[in-house]
Design a protein around this motif. Structure first.
Motif, short mmCIF file in Angstrom:
data_model
loop_
_atom_site.label_atom_id
_atom_site.label_comp_id
_atom_site.label_asym_id
_atom_site.label_seq_id
_atom_site.Cartn_x
_atom_site.Cartn_y
_atom_site.Cartn_z
N LYS A 25 0.95 -1.09 0.45
CA LYS A 25 -0.22 -0.06 0.02
C LYS A 25 0.64 1.32 0.04
N GLN A 60 1.07 -10.89 -6.76
CA GLN A 60 0.45 -10.34 -5.13
C GLN A 60 0.71 -8.94 -5.77
N SER A 63 -1.89 -8.23 -8.00
CA SER A 63 -3.11 -7.84 -7.28
C SER A 63 -3.28 -6.97 -7.22
N ARG A 64 -2.27 -5.85 -6.31
CA ARG A 64 -2.53 -4.84 -5.68
C ARG A 64 -2.56 -3.81 -7.39
N TYR A 66 -4.48 -3.95 -9.81
CA TYR A 66 -5.34 -4.84 -10.49
C TYR A 66 -6.28 -3.00 -9.13
N GLU A 67 -5.92 -3.84 -8.13
CA GLU A 67 -6.68 -2.77 -6.81
C GLU A 67 -7.08 -1.53 -7.58
N LEU A 68 -5.75 -0.99 -7.84
CA LEU A 68 -5.72 0.51 -8.09
C LEU A 68 -6.08 0.74 -9.39
N GLU A 70 -8.85 -0.35 -10.89
CA GLU A 70 -10.19 -0.81 -10.65
C GLU A 70 -10.50 0.42 -10.34
N LYS A 72 -11.07 -0.40 -6.96
CA LYS A 72 -10.98 -0.74 -5.87
C LYS A 72 -9.60 -0.62 -4.12
N GLY A 73 -8.80 -0.52 -4.46
CA GLY A 73 -8.18 -0.55 -3.09
C GLY A 73 -7.67 0.90 -3.51
N SER A 76 -8.05 1.44 1.08
CA SER A 76 -7.66 0.16 1.69
C SER A 76 -6.33 0.74 1.70
#
Length: 76
Positions: A25, A60, A63-64, A66-68, A70, A72-73, A76
């Motif tokens: 993060k 990992q 995945s992070r 993708y979160e950023l 899209e 979604k993160g 978080s």
């Protein structure tokens, strides 16, 4: 004579230290993308455990990212 450490290796270690101490993060999207490039470059073919850890780390990071990307993160 000591072996000279490549600038890419120093950058990879610096980014991995941030990840190990504070998690993904604290890295920006650009840093995450750079870390993927640097980790993929590193050859771990001599060590099966290291190769498996490398693949897990890349998953990992992806995945992070993708979160950023899209959104979604965000919180978080």
């Amino acid at each position: 004579m000591p072996k000279k450490i490549a600038p890419d290796d120093l950058e990879r270690v610096k980014l991995l230290n941030i990840v190990s101490k504070r998690g993904f993060k604290d890295l920006s999207l650009e840093q995450l993308k750079r870390l993927i490039i640097l980790v993929e470059k590193k050859d771990y073919s001599h060590d099966k455990k290291a190769r498996k850890s490398k693949m897990k780390l890349l998953a990992q990071i992806n995945s992070r990212i993708y979160e950023l990307e899209e959104g979604k993160g965000i919180f978080s």
